[in-house]
Scaffold this motif. Structure first.
Motif, PDB file in Angstrom:
ATOM      1  N   SER A 100       0.829  -1.202   0.000  1.00 36.52           N
ATOM      2  CA  SER A 100       0.000   0.000   0.000  1.00 36.52           C
ATOM      3  C   SER A 100       0.865   1.254   0.000  1.00 36.52           C
ATOM      4  O   SER A 100       0.573   2.227  -0.717  1.00 36.52           O
ATOM      5  CB  SER A 100      -0.918  -0.006   1.223  1.00 36.52           C
ATOM      6  N   LEU A 101       1.935   1.235   0.779  1.00 35.76           N
ATOM      7  CA  LEU A 101       2.844   2.383   0.861  1.00 35.76           C
ATOM      8  C   LEU A 101       3.464   2.696  -0.499  1.00 35.76           C
ATOM      9  O   LEU A 101       3.526   3.854  -0.913  1.00 35.76           O
ATOM     10  CB  LEU A 101       3.941   2.096   1.879  1.00 35.76           C
ATOM     11  N   LEU A 102       3.919   1.656  -1.197  1.00 32.89           N
ATOM     12  CA  LEU A 102       4.581   1.857  -2.486  1.00 32.89           C
ATOM     13  C   LEU A 102       3.603   2.269  -3.575  1.00 32.89           C
ATOM     14  O   LEU A 102       4.021   2.784  -4.623  1.00 32.89           O
ATOM     15  CB  LEU A 102       5.310   0.574  -2.901  1.00 32.89           C
ATOM     16  N   SER A 103       2.309   2.031  -3.352  1.00 29.09           N
ATOM     17  CA  SER A 103       1.300   2.354  -4.363  1.00 29.09           C
ATOM     18  C   SER A 103       0.546   3.635  -4.047  1.00 29.09           C
ATOM     19  O   SER A 103      -0.196   4.154  -4.899  1.00 29.09           O
ATOM     20  CB  SER A 103       0.296   1.202  -4.477  1.00 29.09           C
ATOM     21  N   ARG A 104       0.727   4.144  -2.836  1.00 29.62           N
ATOM     22  CA  ARG A 104      -0.087   5.276  -2.376  1.00 29.62           C
ATOM     23  C   ARG A 104       0.255   6.565  -3.123  1.00 29.62           C
ATOM     24  O   ARG A 104      -0.635   7.329  -3.495  1.00 29.62           O
ATOM     25  CB  ARG A 104       0.138   5.457  -0.875  1.00 29.62           C
ATOM     26  N   LEU A 105       1.529   6.810  -3.329  1.00 30.85           N
ATOM     27  CA  LEU A 105       1.952   8.026  -4.014  1.00 30.85           C
ATOM     28  C   LEU A 105       1.923   7.799  -5.524  1.00 30.85           C
ATOM     29  O   LEU A 105       2.116   6.672  -5.993  1.00 30.85           O
ATOM     30  CB  LEU A 105       3.349   8.427  -3.564  1.00 30.85           C
ATOM     31  N   PRO A 106       1.704   8.840  -6.309  1.00 25.69           N
ATOM     32  CA  PRO A 106       1.608   8.671  -7.764  1.00 25.69           C
ATOM     33  C   PRO A 106       2.914   8.188  -8.380  1.00 25.69           C
ATOM     34  O   PRO A 106       4.006   8.433  -7.851  1.00 25.69           O
ATOM     35  CB  PRO A 106       1.241  10.075  -8.262  1.00 25.69           C
ATOM     36  N   ALA A 107       2.805   7.505  -9.516  1.00 26.56           N
ATOM     37  CA  ALA A 107       3.974   6.922 -10.177  1.00 26.56           C
ATOM     38  C   ALA A 107       4.993   7.973 -10.571  1.00 26.56           C
ATOM     39  O   ALA A 107       6.195   7.703 -10.601  1.00 26.56           O
ATOM     40  CB  ALA A 107       3.521   6.130 -11.405  1.00 26.56           C
ATOM     41  N   GLU A 108       4.532   9.186 -10.864  1.00 30.78           N
ATOM     42  CA  GLU A 108       5.489  10.233 -11.238  1.00 30.78           C
ATOM     43  C   GLU A 108       6.283  10.743 -10.042  1.00 30.78           C
ATOM     44  O   GLU A 108       7.299  11.415 -10.215  1.00 30.78           O
ATOM     45  CB  GLU A 108       4.768  11.401 -11.922  1.00 30.78           C
ATOM     46  N   GLN A 109       5.852  10.388  -8.827  1.00 36.75           N
ATOM     47  CA  GLN A 109       6.593  10.813  -7.637  1.00 36.75           C
ATOM     48  C   GLN A 109       7.443   9.688  -7.055  1.00 36.75           C
ATOM     49  O   GLN A 109       8.498   9.933  -6.478  1.00 36.75           O
ATOM     50  CB  GLN A 109       5.644  11.344  -6.555  1.00 36.75           C
ATOM     51  N   VAL A 110       7.003   8.447  -7.203  1.00 33.30           N
ATOM     52  CA  VAL A 110       7.729   7.309  -6.642  1.00 33.30           C
ATOM     53  C   VAL A 110       8.009   6.288  -7.739  1.00 33.30           C
ATOM     54  O   VAL A 110       7.081   5.799  -8.394  1.00 33.30           O
ATOM     55  CB  VAL A 110       6.952   6.631  -5.498  1.00 33.30           C
TER      56      VAL A 110
ATOM     57  N   ALA B   8       9.989 -10.262  -9.777  1.00 34.10           N
ATOM     58  CA  ALA B   8       9.367 -10.747  -8.542  1.00 34.10           C
ATOM     59  C   ALA B   8       8.679  -9.607  -7.790  1.00 34.10           C
ATOM     60  O   ALA B   8       7.560  -9.773  -7.287  1.00 34.10           O
ATOM     61  CB  ALA B   8      10.422 -11.411  -7.658  1.00 34.10           C
ATOM     62  N   LEU B   9       9.319  -8.463  -7.720  1.00 35.29           N
ATOM     63  CA  LEU B   9       8.722  -7.320  -7.024  1.00 35.29           C
ATOM     64  C   LEU B   9       7.488  -6.815  -7.755  1.00 35.29           C
ATOM     65  O   LEU B   9       6.489  -6.443  -7.135  1.00 35.29           O
ATOM     66  CB  LEU B   9       9.750  -6.195  -6.897  1.00 35.29           C
ATOM     67  N   GLN B  10       7.567  -6.817  -9.075  1.00 31.94           N
ATOM     68  CA  GLN B  10       6.437  -6.325  -9.859  1.00 31.94           C
ATOM     69  C   GLN B  10       5.205  -7.180  -9.630  1.00 31.94           C
ATOM     70  O   GLN B  10       4.084  -6.663  -9.530  1.00 31.94           O
ATOM     71  CB  GLN B  10       6.814  -6.298 -11.337  1.00 31.94           C
ATOM     72  N   ARG B  11       5.410  -8.498  -9.531  1.00 30.03           N
ATOM     73  CA  ARG B  11       4.276  -9.386  -9.216  1.00 30.03           C
ATOM     74  C   ARG B  11       3.733  -9.080  -7.822  1.00 30.03           C
ATOM     75  O   ARG B  11       2.526  -9.132  -7.594  1.00 30.03           O
ATOM     76  CB  ARG B  11       4.718 -10.846  -9.294  1.00 30.03           C
ATOM     77  N   GLY B  12       4.642  -8.760  -6.886  1.00 29.24           N
ATOM     78  CA  GLY B  12       4.214  -8.553  -5.505  1.00 29.24           C
ATOM     79  C   GLY B  12       3.496  -7.243  -5.260  1.00 29.24           C
ATOM     80  O   GLY B  12       2.559  -7.186  -4.458  1.00 29.24           O
ATOM     81  N   ILE B  13       3.924  -6.164  -5.939  1.00 27.28           N
ATOM     82  CA  ILE B  13       3.338  -4.861  -5.642  1.00 27.28           C
ATOM     83  C   ILE B  13       2.358  -4.392  -6.710  1.00 27.28           C
ATOM     84  O   ILE B  13       1.636  -3.414  -6.499  1.00 27.28           O
ATOM     85  CB  ILE B  13       4.429  -3.794  -5.427  1.00 27.28           C
ATOM     86  N   GLY B  14       2.345  -5.075  -7.867  1.00 35.87           N
ATOM     87  CA  GLY B  14       1.366  -4.742  -8.882  1.00 35.87           C
ATOM     88  C   GLY B  14       1.595  -3.421  -9.577  1.00 35.87           C
ATOM     89  O   GLY B  14       0.625  -2.787 -10.032  1.00 35.87           O
ATOM     90  N   ARG B  15       2.836  -2.970  -9.655  1.00 33.13           N
ATOM     91  CA  ARG B  15       3.145  -1.759 -10.398  1.00 33.13           C
ATOM     92  C   ARG B  15       4.505  -1.936 -11.065  1.00 33.13           C
ATOM     93  O   ARG B  15       5.292  -2.794 -10.655  1.00 33.13           O
ATOM     94  CB  ARG B  15       3.140  -0.521  -9.497  1.00 33.13           C
ATOM     95  N   PRO B  16       4.818  -1.179 -12.115  1.00 36.80           N
ATOM     96  CA  PRO B  16       6.081  -1.369 -12.819  1.00 36.80           C
ATOM     97  C   PRO B  16       7.300  -1.202 -11.906  1.00 36.80           C
ATOM     98  O   PRO B  16       7.310  -0.345 -11.026  1.00 36.80           O
ATOM     99  CB  PRO B  16       6.049  -0.282 -13.897  1.00 36.80           C
ATOM    100  N   VAL B  17       8.296  -2.042 -12.139  1.00 34.51           N
ATOM    101  CA  VAL B  17       9.566  -1.967 -11.413  1.00 34.51           C
ATOM    102  C   VAL B  17      10.682  -1.917 -12.452  1.00 34.51           C
ATOM    103  O   VAL B  17      10.763  -2.784 -13.327  1.00 34.51           O
ATOM    104  CB  VAL B  17       9.761  -3.182 -10.483  1.00 34.51           C
ATOM    105  N   GLN B  18      11.529  -0.910 -12.352  1.00 32.60           N
ATOM    106  CA  GLN B  18      12.634  -0.775 -13.300  1.00 32.60           C
ATOM    107  C   GLN B  18      13.758  -1.726 -12.941  1.00 32.60           C
ATOM    108  O   GLN B  18      14.206  -1.779 -11.794  1.00 32.60           O
ATOM    109  CB  GLN B  18      13.176   0.654 -13.295  1.00 32.60           C
ATOM    110  N   ALA B  19      14.205  -2.506 -13.913  1.00 33.79           N
ATOM    111  CA  ALA B  19      15.356  -3.380 -13.712  1.00 33.79           C
ATOM    112  C   ALA B  19      16.627  -2.579 -13.978  1.00 33.79           C
ATOM    113  O   ALA B  19      16.807  -2.028 -15.062  1.00 33.79           O
ATOM    114  CB  ALA B  19      15.284  -4.584 -14.640  1.00 33.79           C
TER     115      ALA B  19
END
Length: 363
Positions: free
Chosen positions: A129-139, A151-162
């Motif tokens: 929830s913490l990682l998704s609460r702020l907008p993508a342009e800020q976090v 693995a992280l992308q599956r867990g948090i449901g948002r894009p993760v840069q490799a």
């Protein structure tokens, strides 16, 4: 541009994390002004006068029990300090630091945060929830390998840069000591047999306890081999006790921590990486660039880097590791080292890292 690098702590236990952050920040651009915060205190692995050690209580940082009551006060201090620093971009060391800092940014929309993960971490529902609460342009969330990012992308449901960490192969190779020089620095005895190396913190996750047991079996099949483990940590006393009890005092060497480790890889004929878990495993890349062949555990993050060129062994399979060590020789080392260098493609990996680090900080 003002960039703030916020890390958990300093000192040798955090050396690999500092190294990654240092390399990322080196691609911030000529106009970047960089400062560092160490929440628990300690020192950076590289000297930098723009460093602040906060000396915050560890229990308060982790928010355990009654110490959780201090977190609002800590965040008020951080918010005030962030405004004074004028930071535009903050590079955060994983979820532990993010838990404390990201809630502060709710009231500072002008500040962009980059959360960099170095290894697998158990994320709670509140973390997601913490990682998704702020907008993508800020976090922005990033990870040090493709495997970890997926693995992280599956867990948090948002894009993760490799952002797979890589080294400048020309600069790295230029700093290497020769075989005999490196062995002299490590205070290793002369040997006619194969010298196996292992590098890392002396902690359970690195698997050095299993490696010592495997070496005890291998040396019975191939007398004359030796093992040097470079690093320090809480398991040093227990590892040394096991070495002594196995009668390996003359052939297994705990070399301690060395600040100039990157220069010493050519001391080894083979590098053994028996890790039980890894976010990336920088030692694999360092060894391959130094033309030292690698034997490692069968972890996805190692296959990501070495593809089909390595000998992958099961985690904690003492017999398999003993058999592999007994068959490693100098002739095979040359062939394997060449195959692994081609698979890693250090020049290509370095350019990809440079581009990714610049994109992370400036995007």
């Amino acid at each position: 541009m003002e960039i703030l690098n916020v890390m958990w702590a300093g000192g040798s236990p955090y050396l690999s994390i500092h190294k990654v952050h240092q390399h990322v920040l080196s691609h911030a651009g000529a106009d970047a002004r960089i400062s560092h915060w160490l929440l628990l205190g300690g020192e950076l692995c590289h000297s930098d006068e723009n460093t602040r050690a906060w000396h915050m209580p560890q229990r308060a940082l982790k928010g355990k029990n009654l110490w959780r009551l201090l977190r609002p006060w800590l965040r008020l201090r951080l918010r005030k300090a962030l405004k004074e620093a004028g930071a535009q971009v903050i590079l955060l060391d994983g979820i532990g630091v993010a838990r404390l800092v990201l809630p502060v940014l709710k009231h500072m929309p002008e500040v962009r945060a980059k959360v960099l993960f170095h290894g697998m971490t158990r994320l709670t529902p509140s973390d997601v929830s913490l990682l998704s609460r702020l907008p993508a342009e800020q976090v922005c969330v990033a990870a040090v390998s493709d495997t970890l990012a997926r693995a992280l992308q599956r867990g948090i449901g948002r894009p993760v840069q490799a952002l797979r960490m890589a080294f400048d192969p020309l600069a790295f190779t230029a700093s290497l000591l020769g075989r005999e020089q490196a062995r002299h620095v490590l205070a290793l005895p002369a040997t006619e047999g194969v010298l196996f190396g292992a590098v890392g913190r002396l902690v359970e996750s690195k698997g050095f306890d299993m490696l010592i047991e495997a070496f005890a079996s291998a040396v019975a099949q191939q007398p004359g081999i030796q093992l040097a483990i470079v690093g320090d940590g809480p398991l040093r006393a227990s590892l040394q006790a096991r070495i002594d009890s196995l009668g390996l005092t003359a052939t297994v060497h705990l070399c301690g921590h060395h600040d100039d480790l990157e220069r010493l890889y050519r001391a080894f004929d083979w590098l053994m990486v028996p890790s039980r878990a890894e976010g990336l495993g920088l030692v694999v890349q360092e060894a391959v660039i130094a033309d030292v062949p690698v034997v490692c555990t069968d972890l996805p993050v190692f296959r990501e880097q070495l593809q089909g060129s390595a000998r992958y062994l099961p985690v904690d399979d003492t017999q398999a590791w003993a058999q592999e060590m007994a068959r490693c020789d100098a002739a095979r080392a040359l062939v394997v080292a060449g195959q692994q260098r081609r698979a890693l493609a250090p020049e290509v990996a370095w350019q990809a890292f440079c581009d990714g680090a610049h994109s992370l900080l400036r995007g």
